[in-house]
Every structure is written in C-alpha cells, then in structure tokens.
Write a protein that holds these residues in place. Sequence first.
Motif, PDB file in Angstrom:
ATOM      1  N   CYS A  37      39.265  77.304 -83.783  1.00 31.74           N
ATOM      2  CA  CYS A  37      40.309  78.246 -83.368  1.00 31.74           C
ATOM      3  C   CYS A  37      39.938  78.868 -82.016  1.00 31.74           C
ATOM      4  O   CYS A  37      38.774  79.027 -81.682  1.00 31.74           O
ATOM      5  CB  CYS A  37      40.462  79.341 -84.419  1.00 31.74           C
ATOM      6  SG  CYS A  37      41.803  80.498 -84.029  1.00 31.74           S
ATOM      7  N   ASP A  73      40.246  81.863 -81.260  1.00 29.24           N
ATOM      8  CA  ASP A  73      39.836  83.255 -81.476  1.00 29.24           C
ATOM      9  C   ASP A  73      38.562  83.601 -80.694  1.00 29.24           C
ATOM     10  O   ASP A  73      37.559  82.896 -80.796  1.00 29.24           O
ATOM     11  CB  ASP A  73      39.616  83.475 -82.980  1.00 29.24           C
ATOM     12  CG  ASP A  73      39.490  84.942 -83.331  1.00 29.24           C
ATOM     13  OD1 ASP A  73      38.574  85.602 -82.800  1.00 29.24           O
ATOM     14  OD2 ASP A  73      40.311  85.436 -84.128  1.00 29.24           O
ATOM     15  N   ALA A 125      44.484  78.474 -84.591  1.00 27.42           N
ATOM     16  CA  ALA A 125      44.309  78.119 -86.006  1.00 27.42           C
ATOM     17  C   ALA A 125      43.790  76.694 -86.236  1.00 27.42           C
ATOM     18  O   ALA A 125      44.081  76.083 -87.262  1.00 27.42           O
ATOM     19  CB  ALA A 125      45.586  78.366 -86.801  1.00 27.42           C
ATOM     20  N   HIS A 164      38.324  79.957 -89.585  1.00 28.57           N
ATOM     21  CA  HIS A 164      37.606  81.220 -89.775  1.00 28.57           C
ATOM     22  C   HIS A 164      38.458  82.179 -90.576  1.00 28.57           C
ATOM     23  O   HIS A 164      39.692  82.200 -90.445  1.00 28.57           O
ATOM     24  CB  HIS A 164      37.206  81.843 -88.427  1.00 28.57           C
ATOM     25  CG  HIS A 164      38.370  82.293 -87.605  1.00 28.57           C
ATOM     26  ND1 HIS A 164      38.766  83.610 -87.527  1.00 28.57           N
ATOM     27  CD2 HIS A 164      39.253  81.605 -86.853  1.00 28.57           C
ATOM     28  CE1 HIS A 164      39.825  83.701 -86.744  1.00 28.57           C
ATOM     29  NE2 HIS A 164      40.148  82.504 -86.327  1.00 28.57           N
ATOM     30  N   CYS A 210      41.920  84.759 -89.664  1.00 32.91           N
ATOM     31  CA  CYS A 210      42.526  84.042 -88.545  1.00 32.91           C
ATOM     32  C   CYS A 210      43.953  84.558 -88.341  1.00 32.91           C
ATOM     33  O   CYS A 210      44.780  84.508 -89.268  1.00 32.91           O
ATOM     34  CB  CYS A 210      42.539  82.544 -88.852  1.00 32.91           C
ATOM     35  SG  CYS A 210      43.296  81.552 -87.542  1.00 32.91           S
ATOM     36  N   GLY A 211      44.222  85.054 -87.145  1.00 33.57           N
ATOM     37  CA  GLY A 211      45.537  85.621 -86.847  1.00 33.57           C
ATOM     38  C   GLY A 211      46.660  84.603 -86.970  1.00 33.57           C
ATOM     39  O   GLY A 211      47.770  84.949 -87.391  1.00 33.57           O
TER      40      GLY A 211
HETATM   41 CO    CO Z   1      42.031  81.958 -85.688  1.00 35.46          CO
END
Ligand code: CO
Length: 208
Positions: A41, A43, A66, A97, A100-101
Amino acid sequence: MDIKKIFENNRSWINEKLKADESYFSNLSKGQNPEILYIGCSDSRVTVEEIMGANPGDVFVHRNIANMVSNIDLSSMSVIDYAVTHLKVNHVVVCGHYYCGGVKAAMEPADLGVLNPWLRNIRDVYRLHQTELDSILNEDEKYKRLVELNVQEQCVNVIKAAQVQKAYKDRNLTVHGWVFDIHSGKLIDLKIDFPKIMEDIMRIYKLI
Ligand code: CO
C-alpha cells in the motif's frame, strides 16, 4: 517533514554511506538483482525497506492504494512482468496493513469519484467472502479480516498472470501474503497455501 531539509538529509546520507564503504554508490550503479517483488500500500506509515530490514537492491517495489493487483492496471501488470520475466525474482509478496484507509473507504457507502472503480475491487473481495465477513460482529475485527482477505485475493490475482504461472513451473516462484500491523509494528505472514491455491484456481485460470 520539512521539504527544505530533504537535500540536506540526502547529503548526510551520502557521507554516511561513503564513510562505511567508499565504493557503495559505484557498486550500486552496476545493476540490480533483487530476489523479491513487493506489492504494498502507498500508506506513508508502511516503510517497506525499513520494516523488512532490506537494503537498496534487495526488493523491487510497487505500491498503490490498498495493495491491489488489477489485471487492467498497466502499471502493476508491467511491474509484475518486469520483475518476474526480466529480473527473475523468486518471491512475490503482497503486503497489506491493518487500518488501511483504502479498505476502510470500501466498507462505507460513499461516492468517491475517480476512486470508485479502484475501491470497487475491494468491495468485490467483500462480496466473495460475504458470509464470513458478515458473521464477524466486531467492526474492528471485520475491518482487519477484510484487510487479510484482500491480501489473499490479490495473491490470487498475481497467480492469474501468465508470467507468474510460467515462473512457478520453471523455477518454483512463490507468492506470499503478509500483513503489517501498524499497531504493533509486526509483520505477519498469513501463510497462504500457495500450492493449494494453484491447484484450486489453475483449472479456471491456467494460461500456459
Ligand atoms: Co493502506
């Protein structure tokens, strides 16, 4: 992070590397021979090399929202092709993870414009595993489980690629599903049964 400090940091990093090994950069410029392709991801908290203790040259990296492997995404498909066919990596890792948004956004009803088709891939993962996910009453546990199932499904998507099937046959390339737990810093191996998945899906997705 102060954007103006970056070049200063870079200079200190160069000095540090050269102090330990004066031919560090000339060696690095000779080429790369990574053993691992990592798909994770974007992130900012999941710092690939840092959490794995990897050095430059060790890991070929692809990151997106993602950690998705979509067969119409030319970027991830090109990365897989280059890593597997040309760099000849022996391991492909899909690493998700917790918290994860992207996964969170896919769990909520909202029109997010251009993100809709991307996040719909995660909604499809939810639908594939709806019975299991709907049976989890704790929202946090459900969220974490969807992160894991998304990793699993993206591993399956990796296996659908012809290059990966060929490398599995020729040199026993392996696909791994991992999750990084931001809450503890732990890297968790989901122990995805790669040979079993190969057996199950190859009847449908066999290309070579
Ligand atoms: Co994420």
